[in-house]
Scaffold this motif. Structure first.
Motif, PDB file in Angstrom:
ATOM      1  N   UNK A  69       0.814  -1.228   0.000  1.00  0.00           N
ATOM      2  CA  UNK A  69       0.000   0.000   0.000  1.00  0.00           C
ATOM      3  C   UNK A  69       0.843   1.272   0.000  1.00  0.00           C
ATOM      4  N   UNK A  70       2.118   1.172   0.431  1.00  0.00           N
ATOM      5  CA  UNK A  70       2.983   2.346   0.424  1.00  0.00           C
ATOM      6  C   UNK A  70       3.642   2.562  -0.937  1.00  0.00           C
ATOM      7  N   UNK A  71       3.682   1.542  -1.759  1.00  0.00           N
ATOM      8  CA  UNK A  71       4.372   1.625  -3.045  1.00  0.00           C
ATOM      9  C   UNK A  71       3.420   1.861  -4.206  1.00  0.00           C
ATOM     10  N   UNK A  72       2.161   1.529  -4.017  1.00  0.00           N
ATOM     11  CA  UNK A  72       1.160   1.680  -5.078  1.00  0.00           C
ATOM     12  C   UNK A  72       0.035   2.561  -4.552  1.00  0.00           C
ATOM     13  N   UNK A  73      -0.380   3.529  -5.333  1.00  0.00           N
ATOM     14  CA  UNK A  73      -1.495   4.389  -4.927  1.00  0.00           C
ATOM     15  C   UNK A  73      -2.718   3.533  -4.625  1.00  0.00           C
ATOM     16  N   UNK A  74      -3.437   3.828  -3.525  1.00  0.00           N
ATOM     17  CA  UNK A  74      -4.557   2.971  -3.130  1.00  0.00           C
ATOM     18  C   UNK A  74      -5.586   2.770  -4.233  1.00  0.00           C
ATOM     19  N   UNK A  75      -5.927   3.823  -4.960  1.00  0.00           N
ATOM     20  CA  UNK A  75      -6.930   3.684  -6.006  1.00  0.00           C
ATOM     21  C   UNK A  75      -6.443   2.796  -7.149  1.00  0.00           C
ATOM     22  N   UNK A  76      -5.130   2.843  -7.429  1.00  0.00           N
ATOM     23  CA  UNK A  76      -4.574   1.987  -8.472  1.00  0.00           C
ATOM     24  C   UNK A  76      -4.555   0.528  -8.012  1.00  0.00           C
ATOM     25  N   UNK A  77      -4.190   0.321  -6.748  1.00  0.00           N
ATOM     26  CA  UNK A  77      -4.197  -1.027  -6.194  1.00  0.00           C
ATOM     27  C   UNK A  77      -5.609  -1.599  -6.212  1.00  0.00           C
ATOM     28  N   UNK A  78      -6.606  -0.774  -5.868  1.00  0.00           N
ATOM     29  CA  UNK A  78      -7.993  -1.220  -5.905  1.00  0.00           C
ATOM     30  C   UNK A  78      -8.412  -1.613  -7.325  1.00  0.00           C
ATOM     31  N   UNK A  79      -8.011  -0.815  -8.308  1.00  0.00           N
ATOM     32  CA  UNK A  79      -8.394  -1.095  -9.694  1.00  0.00           C
ATOM     33  C   UNK A  79      -7.791  -2.403 -10.180  1.00  0.00           C
ATOM     34  N   UNK A  80      -6.502  -2.606  -9.913  1.00  0.00           N
ATOM     35  CA  UNK A  80      -5.847  -3.844 -10.344  1.00  0.00           C
ATOM     36  C   UNK A  80      -6.459  -5.058  -9.639  1.00  0.00           C
ATOM     37  N   UNK A  81      -6.696  -4.918  -8.353  1.00  0.00           N
ATOM     38  CA  UNK A  81      -7.213  -6.045  -7.568  1.00  0.00           C
ATOM     39  C   UNK A  81      -8.639  -6.404  -7.973  1.00  0.00           C
ATOM     40  N   UNK A  82      -9.487  -5.386  -8.205  1.00  0.00           N
ATOM     41  CA  UNK A  82     -10.862  -5.653  -8.626  1.00  0.00           C
ATOM     42  C   UNK A  82     -10.892  -6.348  -9.980  1.00  0.00           C
ATOM     43  N   UNK A  83      -9.953  -5.995 -10.868  1.00  0.00           N
ATOM     44  CA  UNK A  83      -9.867  -6.666 -12.166  1.00  0.00           C
ATOM     45  C   UNK A  83      -9.534  -8.141 -11.994  1.00  0.00           C
ATOM     46  N   UNK A  84      -8.549  -8.441 -11.143  1.00  0.00           N
ATOM     47  CA  UNK A  84      -8.164  -9.837 -10.893  1.00  0.00           C
ATOM     48  C   UNK A  84      -9.328 -10.615 -10.289  1.00  0.00           C
ATOM     49  N   UNK A  85     -10.038 -10.010  -9.323  1.00  0.00           N
ATOM     50  CA  UNK A  85     -11.174 -10.686  -8.688  1.00  0.00           C
ATOM     51  C   UNK A  85     -12.267 -10.986  -9.708  1.00  0.00           C
ATOM     52  N   UNK A  86     -12.541 -10.034 -10.599  1.00  0.00           N
ATOM     53  CA  UNK A  86     -13.561 -10.254 -11.619  1.00  0.00           C
ATOM     54  C   UNK A  86     -13.189 -11.360 -12.589  1.00  0.00           C
TER      55      UNK A  86
END
Length: 401
Positions: A69-86
């Motif tokens: 979370x310190x290396x990746x912007x939270x909104x970007x991490x959320x976007x990547x993670x939601x894509x993987x979950x989908x």
């Protein structure tokens, strides 16, 4: 920043959480179809839910330990993670058997650990005042997202199970788009976050106020996800025994979604009467509901529905307050470790009761299967009321304890 802008942000981030969290119980909502498709036993089917729990633990602790979370912007991490979950949810459509399905559900859980915690982090950059209500709203969004697959299945009537998974996967991708293009940090970004170190576990274990708050959370988690995971099966068993419950999937959605206003009420109460009284009240009611639901198994319907609604409302209403308590009670240098420890152990405990409930139902029937959940919230009540008596409790909720 205007008052309006932060509430618009909260609405958008809550929508992103609702859409992405539909993946969590997407397989649970179509469990009977998957059990029949692969000829699974009740214990084997439980792993389709438990794998998500385990994945979430691995993802949350791993992300915290490596400082993601310190290396990746939270909104970007959320976007990547939601894509993987989908995408992982869509993978269930072609899974050849249980092993592949469990692997996909594990990946889904890991990915969702990159959505929910970062959304809380982002929310905190927008809310210094009103954070309790905002946090409750965000957990309400998690609750609604977890319930949504049951609504999709229920309103679809004879809807093919594949369409439920297709819809859940598509919602994950929609969440990714919202996160990537509509969310950003607020006017109060974190200057520095505490890092997680395994050596701090001993410090956490020796901190009595923190561990009492953790015990409250552990008791809460002992009950929560098993109730969410198996209420559909419980309702169908009651209907099979003669109770006219109508559409069991829609009923399950309504019961789980009752936690949405519960989370908001819990946040408001916590600011007024304190975290310990709020959590003790909610856990008392939810624990009693876990015991009482068995007495309504044979009806009348109105009483079954009433107990279930109270349970759905209270079982999640206190959730935000345990994390808030740990942030207030922990020394600043171990806040990151304390939250990771709380989340990791809490979600790990859910795998025990998710596995145990159908096992007990197989041995003695569904009517009293939820009794095994009651000790958790009652332990939590004792823990939080004990915490209230400590002088350190004055640090919580601006002195309201």
């Amino acid at each position: 920043m205007t008052v309006t802008s932060r509430w618009v942000f909260l609405a958008l981030s809550s929508l992103a959480v609702v859409l992405s969290l539909t993946a969590w119980f997407s397989a649970t909502a179509v469990m009977p179809d998957l059990v029949a498709r692969w000829n699974l036993g009740a214990g084997e089917g439980a792993w389709l839910t438990n794998a998500v729990q385990i994945g979430f633990v691995v993802g949350a602790l791993g992300a915290s330990f490596f400082g993601l979370p310190d290396r990746v912007a939270p909104q970007r991490l959320m976007a990547m993670s939601a894509t993987v979950a989908g995408v992982a949810t869509w993978g269930m459509l072609v899974a050849p058997g249980l092993a592949a399905a469990v692997a996909l559900r594990l990946v889904t859980g890991i990915a969702l650990a990159g959505v929910y915690p970062p959304s809380m982090q982002l929310m905190a950059t927008w809310f210094q005042k009103g954070r309790g209500v905002a946090l409750g709203t965000l957990i309400g969004a998690l609750t609604l997202g977890s319930a949504t697959p049951h609504l999709i299945r229920g309103l679809g009537g004879g809807l093919d199970w594949r369409l439920v998974l297709i819809a859940a996967g598509a919602m994950g991708l929609a969440s990714a788009l919202i996160s990537a293009f509509a969310l950003h940090q607020g006017p109060h970004p974190f200057m520095k976050r505490a890092k997680v170190h395994l050596g701090q576990v001993g410090t956490i274990l020796l901190n009595r106020p923190v561990m009492l708050a953790n015990l409250g959370y552990f008791g809460h988690m002992w009950e929560l996800y098993a109730m969410w995971a198996w209420f559909l099966a419980y309702g169908r068993a009651a209907a099979g025994a003669g109770l006219d419950l109508g559409n069991a999937s829609v009923l399950t959605f309504v019961i789980i979604a009752a936690g949405v206003p519960g989370c908001i009420v819990g946040g408001l109460l916590s600011d007024r009467i304190g975290r310990t009284y709020t959590t003790a009240l909610m856990m008392s009611l939810s624990g009693l509901s876990a015991l009482a639901i068995g007495f309504t198994f044979d009806g009348p319907v109105w009483l079954f529905a009433l107990v279930a609604m109270v349970w759905g409302f209270t079982v999640i209403a206190d959730s935000a307050q345990f994390s808030a308590a740990v942030t207030e009670l922990s020394p600043p240098e171990i806040v990151g470790s304390a939250l990771a420890f709380q989340m990791g152990i809490g979600f790990a405990l859910t795998t025990i009761t998710i596995w145990a409930v159908p096992l007990l139902a197989g041995m003695a029937g569904w009517q009293w299967a939820f009794v095994v959940l009651a000790p958790g919230p009652f332990l939590g009540v004792w823990s939080m009321l004990t915490l209230r008596r400590l002088p350190e409790a004055a640090r919580m909720a601006q002195g309201a304890r």
